[in-house]
Design an enzyme around this catalytic site. Structure first.
Site, PDB file in Angstrom:
ATOM      1  N   HIS A 257      -1.602   6.472  -1.769  1.00 35.31           N
ATOM      2  CA  HIS A 257      -0.815   6.024  -2.921  1.00 35.31           C
ATOM      3  C   HIS A 257      -0.679   4.495  -2.919  1.00 35.31           C
ATOM      4  O   HIS A 257      -1.040   3.825  -3.888  1.00 35.31           O
ATOM      5  CB  HIS A 257       0.563   6.688  -2.879  1.00 35.31           C
ATOM      6  CG  HIS A 257       1.447   6.316  -4.037  1.00 35.31           C
ATOM      7  ND1 HIS A 257       1.623   7.130  -5.123  1.00 35.31           N
ATOM      8  CD2 HIS A 257       2.192   5.211  -4.270  1.00 35.31           C
ATOM      9  CE1 HIS A 257       2.438   6.532  -5.997  1.00 35.31           C
ATOM     10  NE2 HIS A 257       2.806   5.368  -5.492  1.00 35.31           N
ATOM     11  N   GLU A 258      -0.165   3.969  -1.828  1.00 38.16           N
ATOM     12  CA  GLU A 258       0.026   2.517  -1.750  1.00 38.16           C
ATOM     13  C   GLU A 258      -1.327   1.807  -1.797  1.00 38.16           C
ATOM     14  O   GLU A 258      -1.448   0.726  -2.377  1.00 38.16           O
ATOM     15  CB  GLU A 258       0.813   2.133  -0.492  1.00 38.16           C
ATOM     16  CG  GLU A 258       2.244   2.694  -0.443  1.00 38.16           C
ATOM     17  CD  GLU A 258       3.081   2.363  -1.675  1.00 38.16           C
ATOM     18  OE1 GLU A 258       2.856   1.291  -2.269  1.00 38.16           O
ATOM     19  OE2 GLU A 258       3.929   3.186  -2.068  1.00 38.16           O
TER      20      GLU A 258
HETATM   21 ZN    ZN Z   1       3.775   3.944  -6.743  1.00 36.34          ZN
END
Ligand code: ZN
Length: 487
Positions: A257-258
């Site tokens: 995600h990051e």
């Molecule tokens: Zn996010």
């Protein structure tokens, strides 16, 4: 135009220093550094803000606007960007702005205690103050239909309450049906129980970030409590992550995600540096990048065919599993009370609930006192679950105490945009999933560089999506994607 560029450079530089100070505060700063850091960040933020609302900027913008017809597109985007920022911030009287900041600081600290004690009554008067001041700010900024539009503009330029309603209405109908059809009450089976050493998990995050194309010579990975990604400036985009000893997937999907956020910032052309355009089109577009890598790619069978051996190499306990076990564990659907733990089917229902409530608050249709009751009844209606107390209900998110009304829809839009972008990717790269199975993820990154990252903050989110995919924002590709994966 040259004078304008030189003027705004300093604002961007100040913001870069704030980003670095913030990153340090959330990763390596000793606990007693809080006060000194708050002082420095407040000073830097104030300097940037004063420069942004100064009549001097207005004058430079006017000069540039006069010559703008003969200027290249990029210059015109720079002018439009700063005109929008300047007018928006100027429209709020400094005294009102200060009261709002103070009310949010007070509300956030009481919110923390109220959440610990699970007592909404403690928090209620402070939230009332924040809502009232937010309404006042919205009226100062101005709007056509709803005061909530004025707030949305900060996060999703060009999006309105009405447009969101037409996206979210049908989405909620489809999702509530799908949740009922594919919910799995049993705990996930087939995975080793742990504990899994944090060191090995951190290494696995490194491996995953490298796999998706994150450039460690222009970034780094550090531990934190609430993961985030921050672009300090060109050549310096940092990722943070956290690890749970009993849950490897939480840390791994956190990294993807990051990492998706970071690839966006790393992919913005260096020519846009220090212009104000070296950033995202919107929060929703930023979230589309993280969700695409985390969900569309990271939870796919093709990805696990490739990544399972890597998992086993770093965490040998997983040698008892096969790729399908990981796909099953990554795509388990179960209605829950806490947004941040939600799977990708139920997640947008959590957002739809917050959207309805905060629109009601800002439009004055709902009072703060009614929130806990409405929270419970809407959760019951959408997800079939009800919080036992305020901590796992209306007090769970920090956003409202921080005055961030209008931010939640960006999470939902990010999911919708990700599906639209994925469809376009599949259309343009015919053997995409074969390549993912081989661990060849670079064509995906190149496509995103070309169709999303390249523009920086020059385009509005709707324009960008239409340009990249050929269609305006829509919930249908997302609904189709979930039905295909989960039904
Ligand atoms: Zn996010």
């Amino acid at each position: 135009m040259q004078k304008l560029r030189a003027y705004v450079e300093e604002i961007v530089e100040l913001n870069s220093a704030v980003a670095l100070a913030f990153w340090d505060q959330r990763t390596h700063m000793p606990p007693q550094g809080d006060e000194a850091r708050a002082r420095v960040v407040a000073r830097l933020t104030r300097l940037a803000f004063d420069r942004l609302i100064a009549p001097e900027l207005d004058r430079l913008l006017r000069e540039a606007e006069i010559e703008s017809a003969g200027l290249p597109d990029r210059d015109r985007h720079i002018i439009a960007h700063w005109r929008r920022e300047h007018d928006r911030k100027r429209s709020v009287p400094p005294e009102l702005f200060q009261r709002h900041v103070a009310a949010c600081v007070a509300a956030e600290s009481v919110w923390e205690k109220a959440k610990e004690k699970s007592d909404f009554r403690m928090f209620k008067p402070l939230l009332e103050e924040v809502v009232m001041l937010t309404q006042e700010i919205a009226h100062k900024i101005g709007f056509t239909d709803s005061p909530y539009d004025a707030l949305l503009e900060e996060f999703e330029p060009g999006t309105t309450t009405r447009k969101l309603r037409t996206l979210i209405g049908p989405l909620v109908d489809s999702l509530t049906l799908l949740v009922r059809a594919c919910s799995d009450e049993d705990p996930p089976l087939g995975l080793p129980p742990g504990p899994f050493p944090v060191d090995a998990q951190r290494t696995l995050s490194h491996v995953a970030l490298k796999a998706i194309g994150y450039d460690f010579s222009a970034g780094r990975l550090d531990d934190t409590t609430h993961p985030f990604t921050t672009g300090i400036g060109p050549g310096d985009v940092r990722v943070t992550n956290r690890y749970k000893e009993d849950d490897v997937l939480s840390g791994l999907f956190g990294a993807l995600h990051e990492g998706g956020h970071a690839l966006y910032d790393q992919g913005i052309p260096v020519e846009l540096s220090w212009t104000g355009l070296h950033g995202a089109a919107s929060f929703g577009i930023h979230e589309s990048q993280s969700r695409l890598w985390e969900n569309q790619i990271g939870r796919s069978a093709a990805f696990w065919t490739y990544f399972h051996p890597q998992l086993v190499r770093h965490l040998p306990a997983f040698s008892m599993t096969n790729p399908q076990d990981l796909v099953r564990a990554s795509t388990r659907v179960a209605p829950s009370l806490i947004r941040t733990d939600a799977d990708e089917v139920t997640y947008n229902l959590h957002i739809a609930i917050r959207f309805e409530l905060e629109v009601g608050l800002i439009e004055g249709e709902i009072s703060v006192g009614e929130l806990p009751e409405l929270w419970s009844s809407t959760y019951q209606r959408y997800l079939g679950v009800e919080p036992a107390n305020d901590a796992e209900g209306v007090l769970q998110d920090v956003h409202w105490s921080a005055g961030m009304f209008g931010y939640f829809p960006s999470y939902l839009l990010g999911n919708l945009y990700a599906s639209q972008l994925m469809n376009a990717l599949e259309r343009d790269i015919s053997d995409l999933w074969d390549r993912v199975r081989q661990g060849e993820l670079s064509p995906i990154l190149r496509w995103l560089n070309e169709h999303v990252h390249r523009h920086g903050a020059a385009l509005k989110p709707e324009e960008l999506i239409e340009k990249a995919t050929g269609s305006p924002p829509s919930a249908e590709p997302f609904i189709a994607y979930l039905n295909q994966r989960y039904k």
